[in-house]
Design a protein around this motif. Sequence first.
Motif, PDB file in Angstrom:
ATOM      1  N   ASN A  72      43.577  42.407  40.610  1.00  8.09           N
ATOM      2  CA  ASN A  72      44.332  41.161  40.740  1.00  8.09           C
ATOM      3  C   ASN A  72      45.670  41.396  41.428  1.00  8.09           C
ATOM      4  O   ASN A  72      46.084  40.615  42.290  1.00  8.09           O
ATOM      5  N   TYR A  73      46.357  42.479  41.059  1.00 12.47           N
ATOM      6  CA  TYR A  73      47.637  42.805  41.685  1.00 12.47           C
ATOM      7  C   TYR A  73      47.444  43.063  43.178  1.00 12.47           C
ATOM      8  O   TYR A  73      48.198  42.548  44.003  1.00 12.47           O
ATOM      9  N   GLU A  74      46.439  43.869  43.520  1.00 10.48           N
ATOM     10  CA  GLU A  74      46.191  44.186  44.925  1.00 10.48           C
ATOM     11  C   GLU A  74      45.832  42.935  45.713  1.00 10.48           C
ATOM     12  O   GLU A  74      46.273  42.766  46.853  1.00 10.48           O
ATOM     13  N   GLN A  75      45.052  42.041  45.112  1.00  9.56           N
ATOM     14  CA  GLN A  75      44.686  40.809  45.800  1.00  9.56           C
ATOM     15  C   GLN A  75      45.923  39.937  46.027  1.00  9.56           C
ATOM     16  O   GLN A  75      46.129  39.416  47.120  1.00  9.56           O
ATOM     17  N   GLU A  76      46.753  39.788  45.000  1.00  9.60           N
ATOM     18  CA  GLU A  76      47.969  38.985  45.140  1.00  9.60           C
ATOM     19  C   GLU A  76      48.911  39.589  46.175  1.00  9.60           C
ATOM     20  O   GLU A  76      49.479  38.883  47.006  1.00  9.60           O
ATOM     21  N   PHE A  77      49.063  40.903  46.149  1.00 12.68           N
ATOM     22  CA  PHE A  77      49.909  41.598  47.113  1.00 12.68           C
ATOM     23  C   PHE A  77      49.389  41.358  48.537  1.00 12.68           C
ATOM     24  O   PHE A  77      50.152  41.034  49.441  1.00 12.68           O
TER      25      PHE A  77
END
Length: 136
Positions: free
Chosen positions: A67-72
């Motif tokens: 989720n963090y990588e996608q948001e980033f």
Amino acid sequence: MGSTHAGKGAYTAEESKPYHDKLRLLRARLVGDTNHLAESALNRTRSEAAGDLSKMPIHMADIGSDNYEQEFSLNLLAAEQDTLVEIDSALARIESGEYGACVECGHRIKKSRLNAIPFTHYCIDCASERDQEARG
């Protein structure tokens, strides 16, 4: 942004050519980057990226990382899309003979600034003033 001052500080077609070439290269690179970011952010999970297509549950920490990588990636994509709009605007100013003139005051933007930010709309003085106003 259309100023009555736009043409007085503008670069000639010959002076604008190196910036036109630089903007085209930058645009091509960003288009490739945005395509890659969009694909990685929207179409692939960690397990798919690793080649694991099984439906085996993964650890909650991995989901958080995904989720963090996608948001980033989506935030980077939005920033690069904004930059593409700025590049297209600069290319349009080259075509109209208004490139290199500050859209605020009409003075010529220094080459050193255009070398650093070839898609800028503003001379350093107007950009600084806008930044100060934005900070309140």
